[in-house]
Each structure stands twice: as structure tokens, then as C-alpha cells.
Design an enzyme around this catalytic site. Structure first.
Site, PDB file in Angstrom:
ATOM      1  CG  HIS A 124     -33.105  45.444 -22.612  1.00  0.00           C
ATOM      2  ND1 HIS A 124     -32.815  45.762 -21.311  1.00  0.00           N
ATOM      3  CD2 HIS A 124     -32.439  44.300 -22.881  1.00  0.00           C
ATOM      4  CE1 HIS A 124     -31.994  44.848 -20.808  1.00  0.00           C
ATOM      5  NE2 HIS A 124     -31.753  43.947 -21.731  1.00  0.00           N
ATOM      6  CG  ASP A 201     -31.204  50.557 -25.726  1.00  0.00           C
ATOM      7  OD1 ASP A 201     -30.047  50.287 -26.101  1.00  0.00           O
ATOM      8  OD2 ASP A 201     -31.913  49.762 -25.091  1.00  0.00           O
ATOM      9  CD  GLN A 204     -28.530  43.704 -28.933  1.00  0.00           C
ATOM     10  OE1 GLN A 204     -27.846  43.236 -29.851  1.00  0.00           O
ATOM     11  NE2 GLN A 204     -28.448  43.264 -27.699  1.00  0.00           N
ATOM     12  CE  LYS A 227     -26.081  44.341 -24.748  1.00  0.00           C
ATOM     13  NZ  LYS A 227     -26.598  42.998 -24.449  1.00  0.00           N
ATOM     14  CB  CYS A 366     -34.244  42.107 -20.664  1.00  0.00           C
ATOM     15  SG  CYS A 366     -33.103  41.281 -19.564  1.00  0.00           S
TER      16      CYS A 366
HETATM   17  N1  PMP Z   1     -30.832  47.644 -24.411  1.00  0.00           N
HETATM   18  C1  PMP Z   1     -30.747  46.638 -25.277  1.00  0.00           C
HETATM   19  C2  PMP Z   1     -31.472  46.726 -26.584  1.00  0.00           C
HETATM   20  C3  PMP Z   1     -29.980  45.527 -24.957  1.00  0.00           C
HETATM   21  O1  PMP Z   1     -29.881  44.508 -25.809  1.00  0.00           O
HETATM   22  C4  PMP Z   1     -29.296  45.480 -23.718  1.00  0.00           C
HETATM   23  C5  PMP Z   1     -28.464  44.271 -23.307  1.00  0.00           C
HETATM   24  N2  PMP Z   1     -29.132  43.044 -23.490  1.00  0.00           N
HETATM   25  C6  PMP Z   1     -29.416  46.560 -22.858  1.00  0.00           C
HETATM   26  C7  PMP Z   1     -30.185  47.621 -23.241  1.00  0.00           C
HETATM   27  C8  PMP Z   1     -28.745  46.598 -21.537  1.00  0.00           C
HETATM   28  O2  PMP Z   1     -27.369  46.668 -21.700  1.00  0.00           O
HETATM   29  P1  PMP Z   1     -26.404  46.461 -20.458  1.00  0.00           P
HETATM   30  O3  PMP Z   1     -26.882  45.240 -19.754  1.00  0.00           O
HETATM   31  O4  PMP Z   1     -25.057  46.297 -21.079  1.00  0.00           O
HETATM   32  O5  PMP Z   1     -26.505  47.694 -19.616  1.00  0.00           O
END
Ligand code: PMP
Length: 408
Positions: A124, A201, A204, A227, A366
């Protein structure tokens, strides 16, 4: 274990009673954010009705109650992640802020020009851009772990990327764009053998599977409350105690100091408070604890198993659609179905299917480098949560076929 009572679970999510454009909502955008059960929603009303107060500095009843509830979430998160100590849990706004905390604090203190950070092509943007910023500021080098045609990380290439300058591996546990589950435990072993740290990270992964940071031997692990059936604005950075102890603060202010003076050096608070400057999102953190308790009550293994069944049925069904290509065909996937359709723009599909009450996501998720590698700029993504049903998958598939027929 008794079977999952999906109807009973759905009854706890008021938003699922909504109609969208005259159709019952089918919410398949759970990888972006999940919906919240009543227990979480009620936490806000309870907090602001009964014990709203700033934490850690009060000597009054409301402040004590707010502090106790906020700090109780730290224990809940510690257990949720399998961490050894509560001080290893730092509250942040979410995964993005957690990764930026590591980049700013650990990164600036430990990385020098020419040092290398390995990220994967599956990342991401929030696990790419903080390292690119450091590359611009410190002259570090960001190297990319490649993927194969299924969207599976190439572990031989991963091993070959290490040099004596490799200081950190930053990789997601589960890809939000493709759903690939990465072998983070094995990757951590390799990183440690080569003298590097690993940041995972888990944005997910946290909603779908049991996390055990000690079993993985993660140095840092990040996730977002919103999430995992919790609210926005509250997330977590786990860090090994000895790493957090050695790291400098990244933001200065109240709550993160022991004493401040203009005459002698300011003394910082112990971890984790050293990294929690200013008034945090108190109600959100408390509600995050409620969400994780809710997940524990349902059972994370049962949640994961149910989502696997939904994913399997959805994958089988859409595979029969002419000209539909699934991106991300790893044998080990969680919760995410990404696809493009020949002759139909992803955006048109998402807009038209919304007219039928189905919420899916379209765009680059993203993860622009990953999509570019696969020759697309956008995919449609359906992503599942515990309250979704096989019937919803059927309705979605029929709606998708109808929509594709309209745009092609
Ligand atoms: N890493 C991953 C794999 C994600 O799916 C997301 C959210 N789409 C993020 C980071 C970022 O998370 P947040 O926007 O809650 O900071």
C-alpha cells in the site's frame, strides 16, 4: 465450535438495514473500512454521556475512568497481537501513522545514506511513501521485492536483495489490492539472519486471522481499528520493547514527557507514552478495545473461515463471467477479490452496481506500482467481512453480470 450465527451477527450492525437506491445494501468494501457493531457505536454515547475527560492528568473521577478505559484497550491489544508487554503497544491514528512513526523515529535514528530498506511490490502507498521520503531526506535506497504472475512474493528474489546495507524489511501481512497472504514469519527469519529488522503492515491481516507477533518475530506490527469493526482514528503500532526504548520521540508535546525545563534537558516519558504526544482519540481507542473484544467473542478463526467460504464462492462465480480476469490468484488469500473486465471500465462497473445497492471499490487501491506491473490502472475489488452472506455473493454476481451486459 458452533457454526457462525451470521443472522445474529448482522442484527448487531444497524447500517446493514440500509437501502441504497431502493435496494438492500450489500457492503463489499470491507478492505477499505469495515462496519461497526452496536457495542462499538454505543461506546461513544456512553463515553460522552458519562465519563468524557482528558486522560493521564486528572485527579478526578471522570479522568480516572477515562484513563482506565483507555489503558484497558492497551491490554486488549496486547492480547490480540500476542505481545509480551503492554508497553509495546503504541496508539496511533492508524496504520499510516504507525508506519510514519517508525520511519521518523527509528528511521532517522538508525538509517544513513546508502542504507537499504526492502519493500514489496504488493505494498500500500502508506508502506512505500514514508520510505521514499526518507530516501529523499537521508539518501537511503528503497528496493522492491518482486511478485510472480499470481501476485505471490518471490522469496528467492527477496533473499537475493539483501546486502550488508539492508537495515529494514517493510512488508504487508495481507495485500489490500490482491488479498495475497505473505509468509511474514519466514520473511522475518530471513531478515533477522541478515541483520535487518522487519516491519509488518497488518492492516488487512488483523480482521481476518489470528496474529501472534512473537510467533512471527515481528519487530514492528501496525494495524488500523477501522478495518477490524472499530472506529476510524485509532490504530496501533506494536514494537519490541527494547526497540521502542531506544527510539527517540517523533512528536513533542504534553503526555509524552516526565519533566520539561528551559535549564536542563527535558525528560521524556517511558514507552509507550513517549510516542503518544498530545490528547489522543480517547473514545476511539476505548471503542477499539470494544471492537477487539467483539471479534474475540465471535472468534477470529471462525471469521476467517467464513470469509474464506465467501471468497471461494465469489471467485467460482465470477470466474464463469466471459472476459473477466481476476488479479491476485495466490493459493493463500484473504477476503479480497480484485478483477478487471474486458471491454468494461472498472469505474463504470462500480457506479452501475452501486445503483443496485452493491458497494464495491474501484481504483488503484493505493497500490499504483502493483497495478502498473499488471498492466492496469484500476480494478474492481469486492472484499468480505463476517456479516456478509452467500446470498449476497449470489446477488452481487447476478448484478455484476447485468452491469457488464449494460456497458459492453
Ligand atoms: N496498509 C494496508 C495494507 C491497507 O489496506 C491500508 C488501508 N487501505 C493501509 C495500510 C492504511 O491504513 P489507514 O488508512 O487506516 O492508515
Amino acid at each position: 465450535a458452533p457454526a457462525l450465527d451470521v443472522a445474529g451477527i448482522r442484527a448487531q450492525f444497524p447500517i446493514l438495514e440500509r437501502q441504497v437506491h431502493g435496494h438492500p445494501l450489500i457492503y463489499f468494501d470491507n478492505a477499505a473500512t469495515s462496519q461497526t457493531p452496536l457495542a462499538v457505536i454505543d461506546t461513544f454515547r456512553d463515553y460522552y454521556s458519562r465519563y468524557n475527560a482528558n486522560i493521564h492528568r486528572g485527579l478526578h473521577t471522570l479522568a480516572d475512568e477515562a484513563t482506565a478505559a483507555y489503558e484497558a484497550t492497551r491490554d486488549t491489544v496486547r492480547a490480540f497481537l500476542g505481545a509480551a508487554e503492554r508497553r509495546e503497544i503504541v496508539f496511533t491514528r492508524g496504520t499510516t501513522e504507525a508506519i510514519n512513526l517508525v520511519a521518523h523515529s527509528w528511521g532517522r535514528a538508525n538509517l544513513k545514506e546508502g542504507d537499504e530498506v526492502l519493500v514489496s511490490l504488493l505494498e500500500h502507498h502508506s508502506n512505500i511513501v514514508p520510505w521514499q521520503l526518507l530516501a529523499g531526506q537521508l539518501g537511503i535506497v528503497v528496493k522492491v521485492i518482486p511478485v510472480d504472475e499470481r501476485g505471490v512474493l518471490d522469496l528467492d528474489a527477496y533473499r537475493a536483495l539483501f546486502t550488508e546495507r539492508t537495515k529494514l524489511v517493510a512488508v504487508n501481512h495481507v495485500s489490500n489490492a490482491f488479498g495475497t497472504v505473505n509468509p511474514v514469519r519466514e520473511m522475518a527469519t530471513v531478515a533477522h539472519e541478515r541483520g535487518a529488522l522487519i516491519l509488518i503492515d497488518g492492516a488487512q491481516a488483523a480482521p481476518h486471522q489470528k496474529i501472534d507477533v512473537r510467533e512471527i518475530d515481528a519487530d514492528f506490527y501496525a494495524f488500523s481499528g477501522h478495518k477490524v469493526y472499530g472506529p476510524t482514528g485509532a490504530g496501533v503500532l506494536y514494537g519490541k520493547a527494547e526497540l521502542l526504548e531506544a527510539m527517540p520521540p517523533w512528536q513533542g508535546g504534553g503526555e509524552m514527557i516526565k519533566s520539561v525545563s528551559f535549564d536542563v534537558p527535558t525528560i521524556f516519558a517511558d514507552v509507550p507514552h513517549k510516542f503518544e504526544a498530545g490528547t489522543p482519540a480517547i473514545a476511539e481507542v476505548i471503542a477499539l478495545g470494544v471492537a477487539l473484544d467483539w471479534v474475540a467473542d465471535v472468534g477470529i478463526e471462525r471469521i476467517g473461515a467464513w470469509e474464506a467460504a465467501l471468497l471461494q464462492q465469489a471467485t467460482d462465480a465470477v470466474s464463469r463471467i466471459d472476459g473477466l480476469r481476476i488479479l491476485g490468484t495466490a493459493p493463500d488469500k484473504a477476503g479480497v477479490l480484485s478483477f478487471v473486465v474486458e471491454g468494461a471500465h472498472s469505474q463504470d462497473i462500480a457506479l452501475l452496481i452501486d445503483q443496485l445497492g452493491v458497494a464495491i471499490r474501484t481504483g488503484n487501491h493505493c497500490a499504483q506500482p502493483l497495478l502498473a506491473h499488471f498492466g492496469v490502472t484500476a480494478t474492481c475489488r469486492a472484499s468480505f467481512a463476517v456479516y456478509n452472506t452467500l446470498e449476497e455473493v449470489e446477488i452481487f454476481t447476478a448484478a455484476l453480470e447485468r452491469v457488464i451486459g449494460m456497458v459492453r
